[in-house]
Design a protein around this motif. Structure first.
Motif, PDB file in Angstrom:
ATOM      1  N   VAL A 157       9.988   2.623  -0.958  1.00  0.00           N
ATOM      2  CA  VAL A 157       8.343   2.543  -1.563  1.00  0.00           C
ATOM      3  C   VAL A 157       9.282   1.490  -2.728  1.00  0.00           C
ATOM      4  O   VAL A 157      10.003   2.476  -2.873  1.00  0.00           O
ATOM      5  CB  VAL A 157       8.213   3.645  -1.640  1.00  0.00           C
ATOM      6  N   LEU A 158       8.525   0.743  -3.345  1.00  0.00           N
ATOM      7  CA  LEU A 158       8.416   0.462  -4.997  1.00  0.00           C
ATOM      8  C   LEU A 158       7.363   1.266  -5.514  1.00  0.00           C
ATOM      9  O   LEU A 158       5.751   0.431  -5.262  1.00  0.00           O
ATOM     10  CB  LEU A 158       9.104  -0.665  -5.085  1.00  0.00           C
ATOM     11  N   ILE A 159       7.368   1.561  -6.101  1.00  0.00           N
ATOM     12  CA  ILE A 159       5.627   1.872  -6.999  1.00  0.00           C
ATOM     13  C   ILE A 159       5.687   2.076  -8.743  1.00  0.00           C
ATOM     14  O   ILE A 159       6.839   2.179  -9.271  1.00  0.00           O
ATOM     15  CB  ILE A 159       5.312   3.231  -7.227  1.00  0.00           C
ATOM     16  N   GLN A 160       5.514   0.266  -8.326  1.00  0.00           N
ATOM     17  CA  GLN A 160       4.886   0.015 -10.359  1.00  0.00           C
ATOM     18  C   GLN A 160       3.835   1.058 -10.814  1.00  0.00           C
ATOM     19  O   GLN A 160       3.222   1.523 -10.529  1.00  0.00           O
ATOM     20  CB  GLN A 160       4.867  -1.395 -10.174  1.00  0.00           C
TER      21      GLN A 160
ATOM     22  N   ARG B  56      -0.866   7.560   3.134  1.00  0.00           N
ATOM     23  CA  ARG B  56      -1.572   7.735   4.366  1.00  0.00           C
ATOM     24  C   ARG B  56      -2.456   6.829   6.056  1.00  0.00           C
ATOM     25  O   ARG B  56      -2.160   7.211   6.342  1.00  0.00           O
ATOM     26  CB  ARG B  56      -2.221   9.050   4.426  1.00  0.00           C
ATOM     27  N   ARG B  57      -3.222   5.645   5.019  1.00  0.00           N
ATOM     28  CA  ARG B  57      -4.001   4.775   5.721  1.00  0.00           C
ATOM     29  C   ARG B  57      -4.057   3.092   5.829  1.00  0.00           C
ATOM     30  O   ARG B  57      -3.602   2.443   6.210  1.00  0.00           O
ATOM     31  CB  ARG B  57      -5.472   5.186   6.176  1.00  0.00           C
ATOM     32  N   CYS B  58      -3.565   3.192   4.402  1.00  0.00           N
ATOM     33  CA  CYS B  58      -3.206   1.628   4.033  1.00  0.00           C
ATOM     34  C   CYS B  58      -2.474   0.980   4.398  1.00  0.00           C
ATOM     35  O   CYS B  58      -1.671  -0.111   5.136  1.00  0.00           O
ATOM     36  CB  CYS B  58      -3.974   1.200   2.703  1.00  0.00           C
ATOM     37  N   PHE B  59      -1.191   1.730   4.039  1.00  0.00           N
ATOM     38  CA  PHE B  59       0.163   1.510   4.762  1.00  0.00           C
ATOM     39  C   PHE B  59       0.945   3.047   4.695  1.00  0.00           C
ATOM     40  O   PHE B  59       1.240   4.195   4.180  1.00  0.00           O
ATOM     41  CB  PHE B  59       1.360   0.701   3.621  1.00  0.00           C
ATOM     42  N   LYS B  60       1.156   4.013   5.672  1.00  0.00           N
ATOM     43  CA  LYS B  60       1.578   5.072   6.717  1.00  0.00           C
ATOM     44  C   LYS B  60       2.926   5.233   6.529  1.00  0.00           C
ATOM     45  O   LYS B  60       3.605   4.530   6.536  1.00  0.00           O
ATOM     46  CB  LYS B  60       1.293   5.160   8.062  1.00  0.00           C
ATOM     47  N   VAL B  61       3.051   6.038   5.391  1.00  0.00           N
ATOM     48  CA  VAL B  61       4.796   5.895   4.870  1.00  0.00           C
ATOM     49  C   VAL B  61       4.742   6.889   5.506  1.00  0.00           C
ATOM     50  O   VAL B  61       4.704   8.147   5.497  1.00  0.00           O
ATOM     51  CB  VAL B  61       4.517   6.763   3.067  1.00  0.00           C
ATOM     52  N   GLU B  62       6.198   7.156   5.926  1.00  0.00           N
ATOM     53  CA  GLU B  62       7.400   7.749   6.719  1.00  0.00           C
ATOM     54  C   GLU B  62       8.129   8.246   6.095  1.00  0.00           C
ATOM     55  O   GLU B  62       8.895   7.640   5.868  1.00  0.00           O
ATOM     56  CB  GLU B  62       7.350   7.631   8.800  1.00  0.00           C
TER      57      GLU B  62
ATOM     58  N   TRP C 233       3.833  12.246  -3.786  1.00  0.00           N
ATOM     59  CA  TRP C 233       3.523  12.638  -2.183  1.00  0.00           C
ATOM     60  C   TRP C 233       4.150  12.119  -1.473  1.00  0.00           C
ATOM     61  O   TRP C 233       4.886  11.907  -0.278  1.00  0.00           O
ATOM     62  CB  TRP C 233       2.282  11.604  -2.182  1.00  0.00           C
ATOM     63  N   ALA C 234       4.630  10.502  -2.348  1.00  0.00           N
ATOM     64  CA  ALA C 234       5.929   9.642  -1.308  1.00  0.00           C
ATOM     65  C   ALA C 234       6.972  10.304  -0.861  1.00  0.00           C
ATOM     66  O   ALA C 234       7.854  10.549   0.405  1.00  0.00           O
ATOM     67  CB  ALA C 234       5.948   8.342  -1.966  1.00  0.00           C
ATOM     68  N   ASN C 235       7.470  11.044  -2.298  1.00  0.00           N
ATOM     69  CA  ASN C 235       8.642  12.314  -2.167  1.00  0.00           C
ATOM     70  C   ASN C 235       9.148  13.163  -0.631  1.00  0.00           C
ATOM     71  O   ASN C 235      10.063  13.181  -0.156  1.00  0.00           O
ATOM     72  CB  ASN C 235       8.965  12.365  -3.352  1.00  0.00           C
ATOM     73  N   ALA C 236       6.891  13.697  -1.059  1.00  0.00           N
ATOM     74  CA  ALA C 236       7.313  14.436   0.106  1.00  0.00           C
ATOM     75  C   ALA C 236       6.970  14.524   1.564  1.00  0.00           C
ATOM     76  O   ALA C 236       7.333  14.825   2.554  1.00  0.00           O
ATOM     77  CB  ALA C 236       5.947  15.400  -0.082  1.00  0.00           C
ATOM     78  N   LEU C 237       6.370  13.145   1.584  1.00  0.00           N
ATOM     79  CA  LEU C 237       6.677  12.502   3.112  1.00  0.00           C
ATOM     80  C   LEU C 237       8.149  12.200   3.767  1.00  0.00           C
ATOM     81  O   LEU C 237       8.203  11.770   4.556  1.00  0.00           O
ATOM     82  CB  LEU C 237       5.835  11.317   3.218  1.00  0.00           C
TER      83      LEU C 237
END
Length: 392
Positions: A212-215, A201-207, A228-232
């Motif tokens: 996104v890649l999540i290790q 939400r703040r470091c990089f605001k996903v929209e 959370w990224a999916n919900a966004l």
């Protein structure tokens, strides 16, 4: 006995009003002088050594009753899980602006490993590790308002020492836990959930529309990032080590799951994105993945390195960022919850996301606090998934 009949040395002991002065009078006795506001002093008591010793013993006993003994994990030297020692420690009463909390559940995080190993340096040695817990307030400092005995509170980051049955905490670093959330659930998600919140939400605001890649997508933070990224509205790509973890990542909202032991994640990301790359990488693995993560980014992409479970990454020269004008950051939760308002907002959004169903919390592993060493061993060997909680 008048003061004038006492030696000149004792006469010079007269000082502040109502001060009880104690000096050795003979080898086997103790002289007590009382100085009053009229500047007159009298010898009020002459005790034999045995009597004065008895009073001292009683005073010491009263002091000990104000120091509670609790169990805690202590670290005397940096090293492997074996340096985690289960011991008795003393805990006093809270001072101004402090509360004493009896922990109900303690979250285990990789930052605990970093402090144990010496990657991060504690303020002093020995120390008690642990950065998050949920517990019941059992005492409050003098004059404190806003918190009462019996409150259930949580904290994450800032104050180390949660690997203990009880601890003293600054009241401005704790947040109230909604009654609808179980303490074990809250302890499992406070640090990880607030980390996910500030990353997304703040470091990089996903929209919506971002990729996104999540290790380590099945890890404690990774699992929450996927959900959370999916919900966004983002397209979520995650890397995992096993098929079991792949199934969990899928369930958490990963659109594409990569088994990094079976395929090159850089090649696979390139295929998934048709050569465009991803907008942001969230990498908690570090040494083993950082260079590959950078290669997965699109033009002006964001590399967010927030952990190093595989070791400290090799230095990245600034020139390596230039070909694609990349951004590289190494953020920490503590710098995103500096103020009380930031802390409450971050924690509040986590609790709201749990209540709304955006975040599903998996407490897949619990250990007695006394077995923290085994929990560390399992975490480092990647035998765990989801959240790990220690129970005092």
């Amino acid at each position: 006995m008048e003061l004038s009949r006492v030696s000149p040395l004792l006469s010079r002991l007269v000082a502040a009003p109502r001060l009880l002065l104690r000096r050795r009078f003979t080898q086997n006795s103790t002289l007590f002088l009382l100085h009053n506001s009229n500047n007159k002093s009298k010898v009020i008591l002459l005790l034999k050594h045995k009597q004065s010793k008895a009073l001292a013993t009683k005073a010491a006993a009263e002091t000990r009753t104000r120091t509670n003994m609790v169990k805690a994990i202590r670290v005397y030297e940096h090293g492997g899980p074996e340096v985690l020692k289960w011991e008795d420690v003393g805990i006093g009463e809270p001072g101004e602006g402090e509360i004493r909390v009896r922990n109900k559940a303690i979250g285990l995080n990789f930052i605990d490993v970093y402090y144990r190993q010496g990657v991060y340096k504690p303020a002093k040695m020995p120390f008690t590790p642990g950065m998050e817990a949920v517990g019941e307030v059992v005492a409050v400092g003098p004059g404190l308002t806003g918190r009462t005995v019996g409150d259930i509170v949580a904290y994450a980051g800032g104050t180390m020492g949660s690997y203990a049955e009880e601890q003293i905490l600054p009241v401005n670093k704790v947040v109230p836990v909604p009654s609808s959330i179980d303490p074990v659930i809250a302890a499992s998600i406070m640090l990880k959930g607030m980390t996910a919140q500030f990353l997304l939400r703040r470091c990089f605001k996903v929209e919506p529309g971002h990729t996104v890649l999540i290790q380590a997508a099945a890890g404690g933070v990774g699992s929450l990032l996927c959900q959370w990224a999916n919900a966004l509205g983002a397209t979520v790509i995650g890397t995992v080590s096993t098929k079991e973890k792949a199934a969990q990542a899928k369930d958490d909202g990963c659109h594409h799951v990569i088994l990094y032991k079976e395929e090159d994640f850089v090649v696979r990301v390139n295929e998934i994105t048709s050569g465009n790359g991803v907008d942001v990488v969230y990498d908690s693995v570090g040494k083993d993945t950082l260079q590959g993560s950078l290669a997965c980014l699109k033009l002006r992409g964001y590399m967010v390195s927030f952990g190093q479970s595989s070791g400290t990454p090799d230095p990245v020269p600034l020139s390596a960022l230039a070909p694609k004008s990349l951004f590289l950051t190494r953020p920490s939760l503590m710098q995103y919850t500096v103020t009380r308002d930031e802390l409450l907002e971050t924690a509040g959004e986590v609790f709201t996301s749990i209540a709304s169903g955006i975040l599903k919390v998996r407490v897949n592993h619990t250990y007695p606090l006394s077995q923290a060493a085994q929990a560390h061993t399992d975490l480092e060997s990647r035998k765990t998934s989801g959240s790990v909680v220690l129970i005092p």
